[in-house]
Design a protein around this motif. Sequence first.
Motif, PDB file in Angstrom:
ATOM      1  N   GLY A 209       0.811  -1.206   0.000  1.00 21.13           N
ATOM      2  CA  GLY A 209       0.000   0.000   0.000  1.00 21.13           C
ATOM      3  C   GLY A 209       0.845   1.256   0.000  1.00 21.13           C
ATOM      4  O   GLY A 209       0.873   2.017  -0.972  1.00 21.13           O
ATOM      5  N   CYS A 333      -7.530   5.635  -0.088  1.00 20.21           N
ATOM      6  CA  CYS A 333      -7.565   4.255   0.388  1.00 20.21           C
ATOM      7  C   CYS A 333      -8.904   3.991   1.056  1.00 20.21           C
ATOM      8  O   CYS A 333      -9.637   4.916   1.403  1.00 20.21           O
ATOM      9  CB  CYS A 333      -6.413   3.978   1.355  1.00 20.21           C
ATOM     10  N   PHE A 345      -5.764   0.272  -1.631  1.00 17.39           N
ATOM     11  CA  PHE A 345      -4.946   1.465  -1.829  1.00 17.39           C
ATOM     12  C   PHE A 345      -4.984   1.834  -3.308  1.00 17.39           C
ATOM     13  O   PHE A 345      -4.854   0.955  -4.166  1.00 17.39           O
ATOM     14  CB  PHE A 345      -3.482   1.207  -1.448  1.00 17.39           C
TER      15      PHE A 345
END
Length: 593
Positions: A209, A333, A345
């Motif tokens: 992420g 996100c 994400f």
Amino acid sequence: MEATPTENKLPLRYGDFSTLAAALDYAAQGETGANFYNGKGQLEAVLPYAMLREEAVAIARQLIGLNLERGSRVALVAETYPDFLRFFYACQYAGMVPVPLPASIHLGGHKAYVAQLRRLLLNCRAQVAVAPGMFMSFLREAADGLGLTFVGTPEQFSEYPELAGTLRPSGPDELAYLQYTSGSTRFPRGVMITQKTVMSNLASIIRYGAKIRPGDRSMSWLPFYHDMGLVGLVLSPMASQLSVDYLKTRDFGMRPRLWLTLISQNHATVSFGPPFGYELCVQRLREDTAGQFDLRSWRLAGVGAETIRPEPLSRFADMLAPSGFNPDAFTACYGMAECSLAVSFSPLERGIQLDLVDPELLAEEQKAAPLAPDFRLRTTRGKSFVKCGSPLPGFEVEVRNPESQPMPERHVGTLYVRGPSIMSGYFGEEALTAEVLSGDGWLNTGDLAYMADGSVVITGRQKDLIIINGRNIWPQDLEYIAESQPEVRTGDASAFSVTAADGDDKAVLVLECRESRHAQRMELATRIQALIRQDLGIDCFIELVSRNTLPRTTSGKLSRSGAKKDFLQRVENGQTEQPGATEEFYFLRRKTG
């Protein structure tokens, strides 16, 4: 006193540990740690991970000396200060379960905050409760008569002896902590997160992420009792051995420029916030001072909320462009406490990605049909949603209809997720757990969403959806129309529906109004009603209330359910102000349901 360094000789590990204690054991071998700043931007406390581990182990030995059962809950009023970290990690080494409690005395005042703390203490069946001195009177009152083994400050707890012997930290399948959801003020829901669960999410956030790299540095003003603040900006920096700089949430609220000042000063690279945090900066900064910061280091400006609105982010980027802020740093996100934190994400260094859809098809058929430049539009106006990116590795997502059947791409329904970071359930709430978590691991998030090109797109909360004459109306649309007026600030409007005596649902918009003159108040309400009719084709009852009336969750978001409850109470008591209301809205003089 100097802040902990950014560079670390310790080789970077991406959260690949079995437990939080194991992660801290490793981080303690380096030079990085946590730094705490006051409301003047001055460094108040420095806590390297090596010192944090040493002090947490000492407190763990004291906790064991209380002769509590393994897995006992330790309630911590989660003020942004070093002792919260010490006690939180002490629980990891002692095999006990920390429970962060809100450290925010809301506008309900003393009585409401004490009642909230008491509900949470009862719900988690805490044996120990700790708070800093400024919160101690509230905690003692809340714990009165509950029979806790210890209630006091960290200084008072320090008088207990340490028990010698070998510590047995919590194992992978034991609980790491209980996380109360932000809307759980009245009906607490303690999310049970195991060590294995949170470590899986941390590893995905760090590696896939945020894509943490050597030399990164975090900065946060988010509350420690909120999932984004705790998992994203307390546990994640530690699990990736990053230094992190903290500012109290209320200090940020008073002086949001401190967020930007500390990022500039310490060359932070990673910092997250909800859209209203970015908007607050815009409201409080003057254009002639917006160029005094140095935000070139800020590579990941994370954005998370129930539904992300792009307008505040665009204003932030425009205002801070002279300070070197790169709008491509924005990273949307999606997540929730029931998933530890993150589910998806958006790609890094791409900025906010919007999906423009036909609003009529969306409202009438729940289809998010994309608008193309060469398409003969059914409407002159499109509706934009923010793409929240692809699910993190290990997560499965499905958008389902009311019959729980999966729906095709670009059809709006309820979002379900399954993966290694899903909660074990709600503490002590087996029936409630069964309502949202299936036997095969699928979690009903309660969010409305659709999938677009593999990206999760959140449209709102299922419980907040307004249905008028069979059309789906998103409360955010009503709120946005109100907040687009110069007299209304972001976060000053809350929309919901009520059922009138005739059984029909009616849209209601409660608006905090800073204008005191009656004629101007009436003109504002009438203007907003006309815009809602023009844009959405519905009538809406508008109630004007004084500042600081709208209730909020523990994370600072508006509580639409709370606003509706308060509104109906005012209606029943004949206390509503109805400037500009048309005759059809006098149904509100009667009791509504």
